[in-house]
Design a protein around this motif. Structure first.
Motif, PDB file in Angstrom:
ATOM      1  N   LEU A   1       0.826  -1.199   0.000  1.00 54.28           N
ATOM      2  CA  LEU A   1       0.000   0.000   0.000  1.00 54.28           C
ATOM      3  C   LEU A   1       0.865   1.256   0.000  1.00 54.28           C
ATOM      4  N   GLU A   2       1.870   1.269   0.872  1.00 52.13           N
ATOM      5  CA  GLU A   2       2.722   2.451   1.005  1.00 52.13           C
ATOM      6  C   GLU A   2       3.447   2.749  -0.298  1.00 52.13           C
ATOM      7  N   VAL A   3       4.012   1.689  -0.905  1.00 47.84           N
ATOM      8  CA  VAL A   3       4.803   1.871  -2.122  1.00 47.84           C
ATOM      9  C   VAL A   3       3.930   2.382  -3.273  1.00 47.84           C
ATOM     10  N   PHE A   4       2.769   1.736  -3.482  1.00 50.58           N
ATOM     11  CA  PHE A   4       1.936   2.143  -4.619  1.00 50.58           C
ATOM     12  C   PHE A   4       1.256   3.488  -4.373  1.00 50.58           C
ATOM     13  N   LEU A   5       0.946   3.780  -3.107  1.00 59.06           N
ATOM     14  CA  LEU A   5       0.376   5.102  -2.816  1.00 59.06           C
ATOM     15  C   LEU A   5       1.421   6.188  -3.044  1.00 59.06           C
ATOM     16  N   ALA A   6       2.668   5.897  -2.634  1.00 56.08           N
ATOM     17  CA  ALA A   6       3.732   6.884  -2.850  1.00 56.08           C
ATOM     18  C   ALA A   6       3.886   7.178  -4.337  1.00 56.08           C
ATOM     19  N   ALA A   7       3.895   6.109  -5.158  1.00 52.75           N
ATOM     20  CA  ALA A   7       4.026   6.304  -6.596  1.00 52.75           C
ATOM     21  C   ALA A   7       2.841   7.103  -7.135  1.00 52.75           C
ATOM     22  N   SER A   8       1.625   6.725  -6.685  1.00 55.68           N
ATOM     23  CA  SER A   8       0.426   7.435  -7.157  1.00 55.68           C
ATOM     24  C   SER A   8       0.501   8.912  -6.799  1.00 55.68           C
ATOM     25  N   LEU A   9       0.979   9.186  -5.585  1.00 54.46           N
ATOM     26  CA  LEU A   9       1.080  10.566  -5.135  1.00 54.46           C
ATOM     27  C   LEU A   9       2.020  11.360  -6.043  1.00 54.46           C
ATOM     28  N   ILE A  10       3.154  10.734  -6.407  1.00 58.94           N
ATOM     29  CA  ILE A  10       4.096  11.421  -7.301  1.00 58.94           C
ATOM     30  C   ILE A  10       3.441  11.702  -8.655  1.00 58.94           C
ATOM     31  N   TYR A  11       2.733  10.709  -9.191  1.00 62.64           N
ATOM     32  CA  TYR A  11       2.019  10.935 -10.457  1.00 62.64           C
ATOM     33  C   TYR A  11       1.044  12.084 -10.317  1.00 62.64           C
ATOM     34  N   PHE A  12       0.337  12.094  -9.169  1.00 61.35           N
ATOM     35  CA  PHE A  12      -0.670  13.138  -8.971  1.00 61.35           C
ATOM     36  C   PHE A  12      -0.016  14.516  -8.950  1.00 61.35           C
ATOM     37  N   VAL A  13       1.089  14.621  -8.218  1.00 58.00           N
ATOM     38  CA  VAL A  13       1.789  15.908  -8.152  1.00 58.00           C
ATOM     39  C   VAL A  13       2.263  16.312  -9.549  1.00 58.00           C
ATOM     40  N   LEU A  14       2.758  15.344 -10.320  1.00 56.07           N
ATOM     41  CA  LEU A  14       3.232  15.647 -11.676  1.00 56.07           C
ATOM     42  C   LEU A  14       2.088  16.145 -12.565  1.00 56.07           C
TER      43      LEU A  14
END
Lengths: 248, 314, 228
Positions: C193-206
């Protein structure tokens, strides 16, 4: 003594800082036809919208049959007060007939067959039997407005409000709408009409009310207001309007 | 070709495809009605033989044989397609299931989301946050969160009948949940746009005859807004057909997955991916044709729609 | 011990794992941004001429460009990426992903530009020809400057789509953000959860940054009264 049908009592209304209505009072008895006139921005349309609570008021009271409309359920109030709009506002996805039946079915809980029967009769009254299955986009402006009138009348309202019903129409289409309204007046419907059509006011109105800058300047029978106004402002406004819209 | 001939050709191809597709599925589901399950309807061997004979002839003819060689390779492709299409059919069926359920469940979520976005007070912000988060992150990342990070699979597996008979396995349901959530966010935006495209006077008039706000939205605003949204919906359906291929990453054996596994057996990647691409294009064309039919069916004079959506249309 | 604090601790442990691997995420992000950039440039280089052809082309040039676009737009990006890499044999994987995303984007960008060109009033073309410009000159100096400004919203949409779709390069092993998250998840499966949420968050910020950035650009190039 019975209560008047409509009692507008010292109504104030404003949009933000802008004051729109400043202490309007008048009464309507059953079968009265009152015409509201006045320059644009004088608060005529707002006055109508307050009566069926499409707009809230700041102060004062409005009573229908002696009961304050602010103590009634808004939807209950609106089915007793019909409204006709300047730009028709026909439901674009429904046929003329369905425009009329929607309220009958969903507000008055009428069955499909009774609703269709009543709507068909109502459309016939405004001369649109042939157009019952046409969509709004297929109707002329005059026909649209007659559907709008039929839609409001079908709910058997105690009072009909007309908000500049002919202002959006081409000149040659105004007559058909006005004649429907005149018939309605003759049949004894209580009507409050905002219009610039002085011919209608002279022929059908029991009273003319002149509004300016949110105040009711004067009111009286059409002969008096047109021939013998008390205020110079009224006289000036009416003479300009008569030049523009004719006064036959 | 004129417009109407183009349309006729398209309809003919689609009709042939769907006749084959449904015959194929019926045959395989009911344990081989016409031919054994998974076997081609017609034996591709004669076509392959013909291809190799013509190929040899072409080789012996030298430079003159080049066009003959084309005929040979065309026949070769046809026999190839005849051999492997049965493998792709089951995958294509899952693609259809994922897409259809994703969009239908998506609408159910999208309508209240859109209504909240336009008419809500606090719900407006919740709806906006959800929509922006989903639209701002990749679908594949969402599928990974659902499949690997949440205990969804375990819950779904506990439901009876999942994975037995015609009820798809748990990964398919996780994918459907993913597509539902994702497409709900996009559809909510299209519907919001079309709700705002409905003249506000319509709701005023509805209120004026005594309908409540909710009734006005239900009987007057939405019937028009949903018609305005049809072109965007078409795009959304096309999008889902294509992006359902991402379900292969969470082990769903849909069309892409079927093509890929066949390719790992025989290493004919180019042929199999091209074959899959042909089936995808046919599914996309089916989607646009169906939506065009729907648009005409529910069309009302004066209540039209114009295109919008995740991607520009053709 | 209080069980909630235990949950909190293990949860924090996985977030700590993500934090320790931050450089890994940063490198993945850089790769995703690069992939987006090169794909968009390729998509523009092919898509603009294709859009001009679709708007102004003759029977034959249109006859080639249009069906090509329909087929590319009708095919999933996953299939296009696999065709380029597995079947086309293009390597390294980054190049294959750039070509696949670029060609697909070109097919969509051509539609954005065609639409924008067609929205420029025909009177503009007539007026340009009337002052003596050639057809190409009129397109170049009068129609395109207006059309390009109008295509900014569509371009913005396309940009975020490409950015998000770089995640699909995962399929051919490009070490972009999602691939790296997946690798981290295989190392420590409790941190899914942590890893995929972190990635999703980066995509969202981008995507958020790109959207705001392009809106700024749109305001910057706007002509008073000349845009919508």
């Amino acid at each position: 003594m019975t209560d008047p049908l409509l009692d507008v009592d010292d109504v104030y209304q404003s949009y933000g800082e802008e004051s729109v209505l400043e202490g309007i009072s008048f009464e309507m008895e059953r079968q009265d036809v009152k015409v509201l006139v006045g320059p644009s921005g004088s608060g005529k349309s707002t006055m109508l919208r307050c009566i069926n609570r499409l707009t809230d008021i700041d102060d004062g009271d409005i009573r229908l049959d002696g009961n304050s409309i602010f103590e009634m359920d808004a939807n209950d109030l609106r089915r007793q007060v019909g409204m006709v709009f300047q730009d028709f506002n026909l439901f674009a996805h429904l046929t003329a007939l369905e425009n009329v039946t929607l309220g009958l079915k969903r507000v008055l809980d009428m069955g499909e067959r009774k609703a269709v029967e009543k709507a068909a009769w109502q459309l016939e009254q405004v001369g649109l039997r042939e157009q019952a299955n046409s969509y709004p986009a297929e109707l002329s402006g005059g026909q649209k407005q007659r559907v709008g009138i039929a839609r409001a009348l079908a709910m058997d309202p105690k009072l009909m409000l007309f908000d500049e019903p002919t202002s959006a129409l081409d000149p040659e289409l105004i007559g058909e709408v006005l004649s429907v309204m005149r018939e309605l007046a003759e049949e004894g419907m209580t009507m409050l009409v905002v219009t610039h059509e002085m011919g209608f006011a002279k022929q059908a109105a029991t009273d003319v009310l002149f509004l300016d800058e949110g105040k009711l300047v004067e009111q009286g029978p059409p002969e008096q207001i047109f021939e013998n106004p008390e205020h110079d402002r009224t006289a000036a406004f009416l003479s300009r309007l008569t030049q523009l819209h004719g006064g036959q | 070709m004129s417009r109407s001939t183009q349309r006729l050709v398209r309809d003919g191809i689609l009709a042939a495809f769907w006749v084959w597709f449904s015959a194929r599925l019926l045959n395989d589901w009911f344990g081989g009605v016409f031919v054994p399950a998974g076997q081609p309807f017609f034996d591709p061997q004669p076509v392959a033989d013909a291809a190799s004979v013509i190929g040899d002839t072409a080789a012996s003819l030298g430079i003159v044989g080049v066009p003959v060689g084309w005929v040979a390779s065309a026949l070769d492709s046809i026999s190839f397609a005849m051999t492997y299409l049965p493998d792709l059919a089951a995958g294509a069926w899952l693609t259809v299931v994922l897409t259809t359920l994703g969009i239908v469940f998506g609408i159910v979520l999208a309508v209240p989301l859109a209504a909240a976005r336009v008419y809500g007070r606090i719900t407006r912000w919740i709806s906006l946050g959800f929509i922006e988060l989903i639209r701002g992150t990749p679908l594949l990342a969402q599928l990974f969160v659902l499949y690997y990070a949440l205990p969804l699979s375990g819950w779904i597996n506990a439901i009876p009948f999942v994975g037995s008979g015609i009820v798809p396995a748990q990964a398919v349901w996780v994918a459907i949940i993913g597509f539902t959530i994702n497409s709900a966010a996009y559809q909510a935006e299209y519907i919001r746009g079309s709700i705002e495209g409905v003249d506000p006077g319509q709701l005023t008039a509805a209120r004026a005859i005594g309908l409540s706000q909710l009734q006005g939205i239900r009987y007057v605003v939405l019937p028009q807004a949903l018609r305005f949204a049809i072109p965007s919906w078409t795009n959304e359906l096309v999008y889902l057909v294509k992006y359902s291929s991402l379900a292969s990453f969470i082990t769903v054996a849909e069309l892409y997955h079927a093509a890929e596994s066949a390719a790992y057996d025989n290493y004919r990647f180019l042929d199999l991916f091209l074959l899959a691409a042909v089936v995808y294009v046919l599914l996309v064309l089916s989607a646009t044709t169906t939506m065009e039919w729907v648009r005409k069916r529910v069309a009302i004079p004066g209540v039209g729609g114009s295109a919008g959506g995740r991607t520009s249309t053709e | 011990m209080d069980p909630t604090s235990l949950v909190l601790q293990t949860g924090l442990g996985d977030w700590e794992f993500v934090w320790r691997q931050r450089q890994f995420f940063v490198n993945g992000t850089i790769l995703a941004v690069k992939l987006t950039f090169f794909s968009m440039v390729l998509g523009f280089a092919l898509g603009l001429p294709a859009g001009v052809v679709e708007a102004y082309g003759g029977k034959y040039s249109k006859g080639v460009v249009r069906p090509l676009g329909v087929v590319v737009r009708g095919t999933p990006i996953l299939v296009i990426i696999s065709l380029t890499y597995f079947a086309g044999g293009i390597s390294p994987a980054f190049t294959a992903a750039t070509i696949a995303l670029g060609v697909r984007s070109a097919a969509y960008q051509s539609q954005i530009f065609r639409g924008a060109i067609e929205s420029v009033e025909s009177g503009q073309m007539e007026a340009a020809r009337a002052v003596g410009l050639s057809k190409l000159g009129a397109i170049r100096h009068v129609v395109l400057p207006q059309a390009l400004r109008r295509s900014v919203p569509g371009f913005q949409n396309e940009f975020t789509i490409v950015l998000k779709d770089t995640s699909i390069a995962y399929a051919i092993g490009v070490a972009e953000l999602l691939k790296r998250s997946y690798d981290l998840f295989s190392i420590q499966t409790t941190a899914a959860l942590e890893v995929f949420l972190a990635a999703s968050l980066i995509y969202f910020v981008l995507t958020f940054t790109v959207n705001r950035g392009i809106e700024q650009l749109h305001d910057y190039v706007a002509i008073p009264g000349g845009n919508h």
